[in-house]
Write an enzyme that holds these catalytic residues in place. Structure first.
Site, mmCIF file in Angstrom:
data_model
loop_
_atom_site.group_PDB
_atom_site.id
_atom_site.type_symbol
_atom_site.label_atom_id
_atom_site.label_comp_id
_atom_site.label_asym_id
_atom_site.label_seq_id
_atom_site.Cartn_x
_atom_site.Cartn_y
_atom_site.Cartn_z
ATOM 1 N N TRP A 1 0.862 -1.171 0.000
ATOM 2 C CA TRP A 1 0.000 0.000 0.000
ATOM 3 C C TRP A 1 0.913 1.240 0.000
ATOM 4 C CZ3 TRP A 1 -0.200 3.881 3.753
ATOM 5 C CH2 TRP A 1 -1.182 4.850 3.526
ATOM 6 N N ASP B 1 -15.422 12.731 -1.726
ATOM 7 C CA ASP B 1 -14.889 11.409 -1.401
ATOM 8 C C ASP B 1 -15.686 10.771 -0.271
ATOM 9 O OD1 ASP B 1 -12.619 9.337 -0.666
ATOM 10 O OD2 ASP B 1 -11.961 10.283 -2.529
ATOM 11 N N ASP C 1 -14.156 2.495 -5.308
ATOM 12 C CA ASP C 1 -13.067 2.084 -4.419
ATOM 13 C C ASP C 1 -13.278 0.663 -3.907
ATOM 14 O OD1 ASP C 1 -10.763 2.337 -2.892
ATOM 15 O OD2 ASP C 1 -11.374 4.232 -1.979
ATOM 16 N N MET C 2 -12.242 0.096 -3.289
ATOM 17 C CA MET C 2 -12.298 -1.276 -2.748
ATOM 18 C C MET C 2 -11.149 -1.371 -1.760
ATOM 19 S SD MET C 2 -11.245 -4.577 -2.786
ATOM 20 C CE MET C 2 -11.861 -6.203 -2.960
ATOM 21 N N ASP D 1 -2.280 5.790 -2.921
ATOM 22 C CA ASP D 1 -2.649 6.710 -1.839
ATOM 23 C C ASP D 1 -1.451 7.544 -1.423
ATOM 24 O OD1 ASP D 1 -5.311 6.310 -1.611
ATOM 25 O OD2 ASP D 1 -5.205 4.858 0.021
HETATM 26 C C1 GLA Z 1 -9.000 4.752 -0.178
HETATM 27 C C2 GLA Z 1 -8.670 5.618 -1.367
HETATM 28 C C3 GLA Z 1 -8.523 7.055 -0.941
HETATM 29 C C4 GLA Z 1 -9.796 7.521 -0.271
HETATM 30 C C5 GLA Z 1 -10.129 6.609 0.877
HETATM 31 C C6 GLA Z 1 -11.476 6.945 1.465
HETATM 32 O O1 GLA Z 1 -7.929 4.633 0.684
HETATM 33 O O2 GLA Z 1 -7.527 5.172 -2.002
HETATM 34 O O3 GLA Z 1 -8.222 7.871 -2.046
HETATM 35 O O4 GLA Z 1 -10.829 7.519 -1.227
HETATM 36 O O5 GLA Z 1 -10.141 5.252 0.495
HETATM 37 O O6 GLA Z 1 -11.815 6.122 2.497
#
Ligand code: GLA
Length: 730
Positions: free
Chosen positions: A200, A367, A479-480, A549
């Site tokens: 990650w 988001d 997202d996941m 991220d």
């Molecule tokens: C993931 C995504 C982030 C954000 C968070 C929100 O980590 O990669 O960009 O959207 O979830 O919980």
């Protein structure tokens, strides 16, 4: 014809512009692989394989001599348990419990175009003139398995795709224990093994090692393609660099558990396989049923890694990404995640939207945190209903206000997930993946919905459609955020539980297909804890994916470099975020953050209202510049110029437009040096016969000067300093 059958030699030859691939049908119907490499004219290349008696090897029944052994025969699709002791491509278990598998040639088909793979994403052609397909039909007389090997050769790109179909032609059920999508034998082993590993916030780091005797490879058993190992590897000659040398790329169009293995045997031959991970996999086929394995895209280049990557980029932009957004200019967006995390309401969002609109930003993305009671990440996934305490007046009112300040609106969802603390879980505890009697393992305090279930998918389709159609939503971030554990489904019988990992992925593809078709005007961006599902499978549904991220510009240099190995820059979500950076606490200049995010889909992930006046002016400039450079970055050919994996102090890359009239080079001084060298960057992509002018300095260079002498980087001091050079033909 790019694919033809040479009756005399009993061989099939597949050609792309610069590569050839030759298959030969051997005595008793064994299908051998004779050649994959630079384009050749002969189709009869028998001499490339010599039957030699190797003591202690086994010989198939029906062959009188001892010099024919499957263990030494280069093969197209090696089987398990019948004399080839190397890694195998397929294992089928019969009803009687035996797993020896023996496939022999039955027939073939050659046709123009490329078939669809049922339920699976795949590279496509738009007319029959773009590619040709060979289907080799093999059969195992004992199990009754009919196996079709599908090869498609592209006419204008050095691309060959492979996939496999298995149909049960017997009256008894059979089980597939292992099914690779491709297997290629090489009669040498002097290759480097390149693959993309990570974690990650540190995805797609480039690893390059020498092949060694034994097996080397990687896998995912996390239910997604994963941050840890991208479904990509390449075999490169030791002297192959960005601009020269041979390389074979393998990339799987799949978003679940994948498996790649390269084996070098005692005779220095190499076998490369790639497919669904056999761990926790098995697939039952009743009489007449068919299983289709996902596709692997193989690219050959004899002009180095750069050419391999550019071939993947072109293929994915033109033959994998689909829909309205394939070529439409993507909006420059601002995402509120790092600006507010869960702590926002409608007024705060509008404040950001207004500030952003004034600077030329084109879309606000709301988001995580807008639904249920989601004020932190412990709750509410599954409750896709607006939290009206946060968004007073609901979603439509918010979107109207955002649109009224002159920008578009996008939204975040994480449909595959369910929080134990959610109304959905309380109503439907049976809807998540689970193993009876076993405690749940949570990830980010959430569980995973059982995407194998149609009722779950139908529910999701309904709630998502309601949100996406209730107001003017023009973008969705899908997202996941966790990997799969306790992979069981209450609806699937005991003997089919090992199908769930794959059925999960098929379920995700099904809902994505339905949603993206229902909302063709919406731009979808894939995401999985950043770039944990950055694979060609997802690119089929979303033309861009959040790369990582980790928004730290200096770390992004490596992440985006590794990602570019097979994915186009047009697919890489990249944003300017606040400093000190939230992941690394590093300070990097605003200018550099912009320059690096521009080698992606470009956007912001901060509260513009907190910027200084000077920084706001820079946003305006960056927005303007990105629009100016949009075509060369998005549709240009990408060149990696100075490798940050080899030199941690600096990096460079560049783009050249398809007509070769515009060049953009980005140089980054990652770490400053008191007495650093003067740097010269040579740009191999330039047209030697054209004249290019630096749009900032006015200096004119001939193309061959750019290729051979290069540009000089002005001496710049400091950490994280960038220099961009923009050239146009005169
Ligand atoms: C993931 C995504 C982030 C954000 C968070 C929100 O980590 O990669 O960009 O959207 O979830 O919980």
């Amino acid at each position: 014809m790019p694919i033809f059958f040479d009756e005399k030699a009993n061989s099939f030859k597949l050609d792309t512009p610069n590569s050839s691939y030759i298959i030969k049908i051997m005595p008793l119907g064994y299908v051998s692989h004779l050649y994959y490499g630079g384009r050749i004219s002969d189709s009869d290349v028998d001499y490339l394989y010599q039957c030699i008696e190797r003591p202690y090897s086994t010989n198939p029944d029906g062959i009188k001599t001892r010099d024919f052994s499957l263990e030494h025969l280069p093969q197209e699709y090696p089987c398990n348990g019948t004399g080839d002791f190397r890694t195998s491509a397929i294992t089928i278990r019969t009803e009687k419990g035996n797993t020896s598998t023996d496939l022999r040639y039955k027939s073939y088909k050659i046709y123009a175009g490329k078939p669809k793979l049922e339920g699976l994403p795949a590279v496509y052609t738009e007319d029959e003139g773009q590619a040709d397909t060979l289907e080799l039909i093999l059969e195992d007389k004992v199990s009754g398995a009919e196996v079709t090997l599908i090869y498609t050769a592209f006419r204008s790109l050095d691309v060959m795709t492979r996939s496999v179909k298995v149909t049960n032609r017997s009256s008894a059920p059979i089980a597939i224990e292992r099914i690779m999508s491709t297997s290629v034998d090489f009669n040498e082993s002097e290759y480097d093994f390149i693959h993309l590993y990570g974690t990650w916030a540190n995805e797609r780091m480039v690893s390059r090692t020498k092949l060694h005797h034994g097996k080397q490879g990687f896998e995912s058993k996390r239910g997604t393609s994963s941050h840890q190992h991208n479904p990509f590897f390449a075999l490169a000659m030791p002297n192959t660099d960005e601009n020269m040398g041979e390389v074979y790329g393998f990339n799987m169009v799949y978003s679940g558990n994948h498996f790649s293995e390269v084996e070098v045997d005692g005779f220095k031959t190499t076998r490369a396989i790639m497919g669904i991970n056999p761990t926790d996999f098995e697939w039952f086929l009743e009489r007449g049923e068919t299983f289709t394995a996902p596709e692997v895209v193989m690219v050959y280049s004899n002009k180095g890694l750069g050419e391999m990557s550019r071939t993947y980029h072109k293929l994915y932009q033109n033959h994998l990404c689909r829909g309205e957004w394939r070529y439409k200019r993507r909006p420059i967006l601002i995402n509120n995640w790092e600006a507010t995390y869960f702590d926002f309401d409608d007024d705060k969002l509008i404040h950001i939207a207004k500030g952003a609109a004034e600077l030329g930003i084109e879309m606000l993305v709301m988001d995580d945190g807008w639904f249920g009671r989601r004020n932190d990440d412990y709750t509410s996934l599954g409750d896709w209903f607006v939290n009206e305490e946060k968004l007073k007046g609901g979603l439509s009112s918010l979107v109207e206000r955002v649109n009224a300040v002159g920008i578009k609106f996008g939204i975040w969802v994480e449909p595959e997930m369910i929080s134990p603390d959610s109304d959905l879980y309380r109503a439907h505890p049976e809807w998540c993946l689970q193993v009876e009697g076993r405690a749940f393992t949570t990830g980010r305090s959430q569980l995973v919905l059982d995407m194998t279930r149609k009722d779950v998918r139908d529910y999701l389709f309904k709630v998502l459609s309601d949100i996406f159609s209730c107001t003017n939503i023009e973008y969705v971030k899908w997202d996941m955020n966790r990997h799969l554990t306790e992979v069981g489904s209450l609806l699937i019988p005991a003997n089919r539980q090992k199908e769930i990992f794959h059925r999960y992925v098929l379920g995700v593809y099904d809902i994505l297909e339905r949603i993206t078709l229902a909302f063709p005007h919406i731009l979808f961006e894939g995401c999985s804890g950043g770039g944990g599902r950055f694979d060609p499978g997802m690119l089929y549904y979303s033309p861009q994916i959040w790369t990582s991220d980790d928004t730290d510009a200096m770390e992004r240099v490596k992440i985006q470099w590794g990602t570019s190995m097979c994915y186009p820059v047009s697919s890489m979500g990249a944003h300017v975020s606040a400093c000190p950076n939230h992941q690394t606490m590093r300070d990097t200049s605003f200018e550099t953050r912009g320059a690096i995010a521009m080698s992606g889909t470009f956007g912001y992930e901060l509260d513009v209202n907190k910027l200084s006046e000077k920084e706001k002016e820079m946003v305006k400039k960056q927005v303007h510049k990105f629009k100016e450079y949009y075509d060369v970055i998005t549709y240009g050919d990408h060149y990696r110029l100075l490798d940050p994996f080899k030199n941690s102090l600096r990096a460079a890359w560049g783009f050249i437009s398809q007509d070769k009239n515009e060049i953009l080079i980005t140089f980054v001084q990652i770490k400053g040096e008191a007495s650093g060298p003067l740097y010269k960057i040579r740009f191999a992509g330039a047209d030697p016969n054209k004249k290019y002018q630096d749009t900032a300095t006015g200096r004119i260079y001939r193309g061959d000067t750019l290729i051979n002498a290069g540009i000089m980087i002005p001496y710049i001091l400091g950490d994280g300093v960038t220099y961009m050079c923009h050239l146009k033909t005169v």
